[in-house]
Motif scaffolding. Sequence first.
Motif, PDB file in Angstrom:
ATOM      1  N   TYR A1197      17.367  11.971  42.788  1.00 41.43           N
ATOM      2  CA  TYR A1197      18.748  11.685  42.399  1.00 41.43           C
ATOM      3  C   TYR A1197      19.709  12.219  43.452  1.00 41.43           C
ATOM      4  N   LEU A1198      19.389  13.397  43.995  1.00 42.00           N
ATOM      5  CA  LEU A1198      20.226  13.934  45.078  1.00 42.00           C
ATOM      6  C   LEU A1198      20.257  12.955  46.243  1.00 42.00           C
ATOM      7  N   GLY A1199      19.066  12.430  46.569  1.00 44.18           N
ATOM      8  CA  GLY A1199      18.972  11.467  47.672  1.00 44.18           C
ATOM      9  C   GLY A1199      19.838  10.254  47.394  1.00 44.18           C
ATOM     10  N   ALA A1200      19.788   9.792  46.125  1.00 40.87           N
ATOM     11  CA  ALA A1200      20.587   8.621  45.767  1.00 40.87           C
ATOM     12  C   ALA A1200      22.074   8.918  45.930  1.00 40.87           C
ATOM     13  N   VAL A1201      22.472  10.147  45.560  1.00 41.73           N
ATOM     14  CA  VAL A1201      23.877  10.521  45.727  1.00 41.73           C
ATOM     15  C   VAL A1201      24.246  10.531  47.211  1.00 41.73           C
ATOM     16  N   ILE A1202      23.313  11.023  48.043  1.00 41.23           N
ATOM     17  CA  ILE A1202      23.578  11.015  49.493  1.00 41.23           C
ATOM     18  C   ILE A1202      23.808   9.586  49.973  1.00 41.23           C
ATOM     19  N   VAL A1203      22.950   8.661  49.515  1.00 41.60           N
ATOM     20  CA  VAL A1203      23.113   7.259  49.917  1.00 41.60           C
ATOM     21  C   VAL A1203      24.476   6.744  49.474  1.00 41.60           C
ATOM     22  N   LEU A1204      24.838   7.069  48.221  1.00 42.93           N
ATOM     23  CA  LEU A1204      26.114   6.587  47.694  1.00 42.93           C
ATOM     24  C   LEU A1204      27.285   7.128  48.527  1.00 42.93           C
ATOM     25  N   THR A1205      27.268   8.452  48.769  1.00 42.25           N
ATOM     26  CA  THR A1205      28.396   9.023  49.535  1.00 42.25           C
ATOM     27  C   THR A1205      28.427   8.449  50.948  1.00 42.25           C
ATOM     28  N   ALA A1206      27.232   8.291  51.548  1.00 40.93           N
ATOM     29  CA  ALA A1206      27.198   7.740  52.909  1.00 40.93           C
ATOM     30  C   ALA A1206      27.793   6.341  52.909  1.00 40.93           C
ATOM     31  N   ALA A1207      27.400   5.520  51.897  1.00 40.81           N
ATOM     32  CA  ALA A1207      27.875   4.132  51.845  1.00 40.81           C
ATOM     33  C   ALA A1207      29.391   4.109  51.637  1.00 40.81           C
ATOM     34  N   VAL A1208      29.870   4.905  50.666  1.00 41.29           N
ATOM     35  CA  VAL A1208      31.300   4.903  50.376  1.00 41.29           C
ATOM     36  C   VAL A1208      32.081   5.375  51.599  1.00 41.29           C
ATOM     37  N   ALA A1209      31.588   6.453  52.228  1.00 39.84           N
ATOM     38  CA  ALA A1209      32.295   6.985  53.396  1.00 39.84           C
ATOM     39  C   ALA A1209      32.348   5.954  54.513  1.00 39.84           C
ATOM     40  N   SER A1210      31.218   5.240  54.730  1.00 38.32           N
ATOM     41  CA  SER A1210      31.221   4.301  55.863  1.00 38.32           C
ATOM     42  C   SER A1210      32.089   3.085  55.551  1.00 38.32           C
ATOM     43  N   ILE A1211      32.119   2.635  54.272  1.00 39.19           N
ATOM     44  CA  ILE A1211      32.961   1.491  53.921  1.00 39.19           C
ATOM     45  C   ILE A1211      34.438   1.882  54.081  1.00 39.19           C
ATOM     46  N   TRP A1212      34.714   3.109  53.661  1.00 35.00           N
ATOM     47  CA  TRP A1212      36.088   3.608  53.731  1.00 35.00           C
ATOM     48  C   TRP A1212      36.512   3.727  55.202  1.00 35.00           C
ATOM     49  N   SER A1213      35.563   4.230  56.077  1.00 39.55           N
ATOM     50  CA  SER A1213      35.921   4.378  57.497  1.00 39.55           C
ATOM     51  C   SER A1213      35.916   3.055  58.239  1.00 39.55           C
ATOM     52  N   SER A1214      35.239   2.035  57.684  1.00 39.22           N
ATOM     53  CA  SER A1214      35.067   0.802  58.462  1.00 39.22           C
ATOM     54  C   SER A1214      36.417   0.149  58.745  1.00 39.22           C
ATOM     55  N   GLY A1215      37.421   0.448  57.900  1.00 37.28           N
ATOM     56  CA  GLY A1215      38.754  -0.059  58.195  1.00 37.28           C
ATOM     57  C   GLY A1215      39.277   0.545  59.501  1.00 37.28           C
TER      58      GLY A1215
END
Length: 1524
Positions: A1197-1215
């Motif tokens: 579950y921790l790993g899944a949270v890491i994936v989620l934060t990584a995805a959200v952070a990269s989508i947010w930065s992609s702008g």
Amino acid sequence: MAGLSFCGNNVTKNAYSVDTGMLNNGCFVDALNLVPHVFLLFITFPILFIGWGSQSSKVQIHHNTWLHFPGHNLRWILTFTLLFVHVCEIAEGIMDTNHLHLFMPAFMGFIAATTSVVYYHNIETSNFPKLLLALFIYWVLAFITKSIKLWKFAEYGVGVLHLRFCITALLVVLYGLLMAVEINVIRVRRYVFFANPQKVKPPEDLQDLGVRFLQPFVNLLSKATYWWMNPLIIGAHKRPIELKKIGKLPIAMRALTNYLKLKDAYEDQRVKKAPSIWRSMYRAFGRPILLSSTFRYLADLLGFAGPLCIYGIVEHLNKKPASTAPLFPTLSLSQPPLLAVLLFLALVLQRTFLQASYYVTIETGINLRGALLAMIYNKILRLSTSNMSMGEMTLGQINNLVAIETNQLMWFLFLCPNLWAMPVQIVMGVILLYYLLGTSALIGASVIVLLAPVQYLIATKLADTQKSTLDQSTERLKKTTEILKGIKLLKLYAWENIFCDSVEDTRGKELTSLRTFALYTSMSIFMNAAIPIAAVLVTFVSHALINKSKPSSSEAFAALALFHILVTPLFLLSTVVRFAVKAMVSVQKLGEFLQSDEIGDDSWRNGDMSVSLEACKKHPGTTKAINRKQPLLYQMDNYEQPARRPLRPNETEDVAVKVNGGFFTWGSNLSTLSDINICIPTGQLTMIVGQVGCGKSSLLLAMLGEMQTLSGKVYWSNKNRYSVGYATQKSWLLNATVEDNITFGSPFNKQRYKTVIDACSLQPDVDLLPFGDQTEIGERGINLSGGQRQRICVARALYQNTNIVFLDDPFSALDIHLSDHLMQEGILKFLQDDKRTVVLVTHKLQYLIHADWIIAMKDGSVLREGTLKDIQTHDVELYEHWKTLMNRQDQELEKDTEIDNCQTALERKTLRRAFYSREAKNQVDDDEEEEEEEEEEDDNMSTTTSRRSKIPWRVCWQYLSSGGFLMVFLMVFSKLLKHSVMVAIDYWLAEWTANGDGPAGLPDSYYVPVFIILCGAGIALCLITSLTVEFLGLSAATNLHHNLLNKIIHAPIRFFDVTPLGQILNRFSADTNIIDQHIPPTLESLTRSTLLCLSAIGVIAFVTPSFLIALIPLAVSFYFIQKYFRVASKDLQDLDDSTQLPLLCHFSETAEGLTTIRAFRHESRFKQKMLELTDTNNTAYLFLSAANRWLEVRTDYLGAVIVLTAAVASIWSSGKNLPSSMVGLGLTYALTVTNYLNWVVRNLADLEVQMAAVKKVNSFLSTESENYEGSMDTTQVPEDWPQHGEIKIQDLCVRYDPLLKPVLKHVNAYINPGQKVGICGRTGSGKSSLSLAFFNMVDVFEGRIIIDGIDICKLPLQTLRSRLSIILQDPVLFSGSIRFNLDPERTCTDDRLWEALEIAQLKNMVKALSGGLDAVVTEGGENFSVGQRQLFCLARAFVRKSSILIMDEATASIDMATENVLQKVVMTAFADRTVVTIAHLVSSILEAEQVLVFSAGQLVECDSAVNLLAQQDSLFSVLVRTHK
């Protein structure tokens, strides 16, 4: 935003307009939807608060009140789905920000659904179904309001294309189903609308508070996340987990339940054909395996969501579309935020399913093992004795079945879902790759597939090498054991180095195969790491060549992620296939065992006729053993009882057992006993006599039904049919206390117990034991001598309240006093007073006068039967023969009394020494144990906690440094380099795919060569790292063992007195094995997974630095998870190990004591014990695997949270102009973290357990060695010293250890060259200590011994000890040849050896052996009698022609005749040498020229024997008179 209102801030009037009817205003419909949610919250909150308020004052609800309402799991699944749909609804509503009514009800719905499940859970655990009415009303209301909304949508033509319509439709279905579940509960439990609700009890297991394994009983959420394990795992921090804490197994998992399941499946097949174990396993345990496979398939399919979501996100960011949000957006899943959430949910679900699948298979595997163990045990109890004695079924084979084959099958079950899940996973993966990259993907995948057989080959090679390593290490252990058992002799003869070298030889061979093993292991690790690199390389290069275009970044990273997924199944497949092959072999062995011969039908014990062998052959199915004393619950075998035989009255009265025309055999068709016709009179003492090997013991066993009957019958009178007290010739003890061995499961009766102990004169022996009769004896406990063991066995037969007692030569290991005492007190008085029928096999003819009935045997048939008078009158010849034998025995008696006395005294002395040393040992041990003890004393939390959760860095460092600094440096450096290259490969791929095709873009020809070089370097580094780790481990193992062996062999003799042999052997067996084979792979795995996780986190942080903020809470939670888990895991692992040993011991014990157990009729008790031991071990194992699942779920579950934060952070930065290829890189790495986080913790925990072995070995490395140097140089010692043998003892003080009192105080004596000296004194007066002082084996702290002018303390030990010779009281022989035993240094000629053998009266015997001097001596010299062994030791002393011979009570274990010969020999062969005899029998030194008498460590008298005898009051004459 300012005017955010419920129906949106649309100023036109139609937002609130209801002109067209109430329900046609969408906003109103949404408001209606709020009603049920608010209703539920209003109703349930007060109830929950009141409930919780009252609960917090009480203790938490105990698990014996838990219940599951019908439809429990379905309700949880539906509620989870409902929550998920609500989330989608909220997300979809938020896209149109202004309209509160689009997501407000959904949000309230989410809260209401969460509340509903909390509320339901509390009602369920407190069993209060009436309150469920509130939920029912809620579902009905919600269903109605949602249906209205759906109907309006349809009316307005919002159809399936719209996401909003689909969501609403789903909600309607879910609410409908939940309503149905609720109605079902009402229907089944009959509450609310029914007058008399049904009373329901919780399951039987939960009412028993001893059951702590709650997995089957908790709710679905707790089942999936192992929440119920929290108290146990977190509690382990405060105090270690003990057996009490893990309680009992639930009934469904107990060995008995599963045994009956498997047995029924097995027996059902018997009817048609030979039963197949596979089929029985499938029928008994097929369902859970299917369930597990289903979970597995779901998990594997969800696993592919990762790459697809990465593809979607990167693809979408590439396009950067205009963000327009229509009021009703069409069904679009391509929004990156939505994909990120989906990815997260898919990961969580995938991991949950995967862990569920693992758990189910493990539980089933454990159940299967329990069932198989019970089956094997039952079979052992029915094995025919001939099978065991004729060697068809050796103990070793049975132990293998228990320890190895059952575990192989259990492991196969763990892995078997992989067999059918993996091919599907591989095929799916390849299809997806093809869809992404076209033909080049197939080329890449083919690399993986083609290399799989190579991996399988390596795996099989590994298994073979492991076998050969095992053989070598068994051989090495055998040699080490011999050395440790004979260490005193080796030191006295200065042979330790010769034997040390022989062990080093074997170790060398073992290391060679270990080297091969290391090579194959590193190859296997290398293949694992290199295959994905190779596949990626081939794929992308061929793509560049074929398509002439580069792949887009979305395709490239989705493909990378897919390759990561594909590697695992391909790697595991080879392992699984290997296990499947092993399992087939195991099943075959088990099948053969279960089909082997069983003992004949037990009917003879019932006063019925014995079924002859022929009858058995006609209907083989009916031979079943049955147990009358068993309660029905444990009546494992059903049986048909043969017809009763009408008894003739005269038989019942006076004959206990009668044999008519009996021909009995041990399996071959030749009869061992022929034509047996005997009666055993009831209540009388019957003796069976005859020469060795004439079938006396066989006759007892034939009556007990252990032999196969060829013809004839055994009748038992009715009274005696229960159990027979039976003492075998070869004593058999349980690993239990002395008391348990004697009472043997009967109720304890103090008076009776005392009488029995006295009759067997066990009291003095028991008093010597450290805990009296509560001391553990047997293999794991204290080793008793033969005589002591035999007396305990006799005591057991006497104590049992049986009508018949069979004693098989109970006097063989006893001296004359003990035998007389046993005969008078035990047999004649105790047994005859009880009017018990006694059958006694004996060689002591002087007891025949006591017999009521005598059976004389010869060559397997009865020679004579009758009373002594009958024989005297009818068979004069036999009687005369007996008389001459008896006279001879009487003469020996007088001499014997002396010997035997000392025999017992000697046994007790060794026992006493063992314990004194044990006490001193405890002081030594205390240092080791201090650490553990401090933990128990310090109950203040902080210290214990930190101590228990600290990683043993120091030990790790000791281990690494023993591997050599160069290797450590190489390993660290190559590891870091490898992981940097791996990151570089992926980064280059990102650069390559991101590089636009425009004029600025560089051509492929620039990227491809660099890519190839990087991949090549990566592959090379993989090989180097895998080799360095394995060979680091190997060199550490080599050094540790070498140092350990040298330290221990050169340790002072005191060390061996105070350290139990088992403890030293453990260092050489279990601990060395861990260091050799287990630490290197664990270390490799640990470093690899740690570096992978770190590099992944590094990459994500590099791509999106904002990720680091989220990392802090994640790191903290990870730290706590691993900290708690490591402590708990260690405890559970210890429990698993410590509960396994008793189980294995119980099996081997039973197999050894079969005849005794069956004679006593104790089968049921032993079965019961076996079931308990199996269950205990299975409980520990289940908890251990549940703890592993606990950890894995959390880290996943921790790993899944890491994936989620990584995805959200990269989508947010992609702008902010982050290239999409970098997003792909970050996400691909985030996905790998989930796989490796739990391995970091598990490997850490394993390494911690394994490092304990290094710590134990290191604790021995700190022992002091003897000082071998001496202050003189070897060159200063004359070649032929000592030439005269003159000994001066000046003011000698000796102690065993600086901490202990001196054992010799200020001794002064002078021995002339060639003098024959006797030394005597009471037990413990310091006689033997003096003999050790001659060899400088003890601490001489004052005074000195001068031999031929040289102070022996100055000599190098090797020189001193090699120039003197000694004969010890316990004869020690080593396995090898006779030549090796006499002269291991290989310095003597054959003539000299033959001469020595002739002096020792052995020449003729050795001549007769095949091979002469090279004839084989088995381990411990078991193939010679004790007397012969003692003579060999003499010969050994003669071979070394030294001018001083010391005999330490050397004649203790030989008979009078041999001793006389010996005395003569010593007088003649050693006429010109100094002989010092230490005597326990004063009579043997009456001719001595000088006698030294010791008392309490002081020399009290010193004169010739004649002079001392002349003084009436001298201690010597007192000793002679009292024979002490």
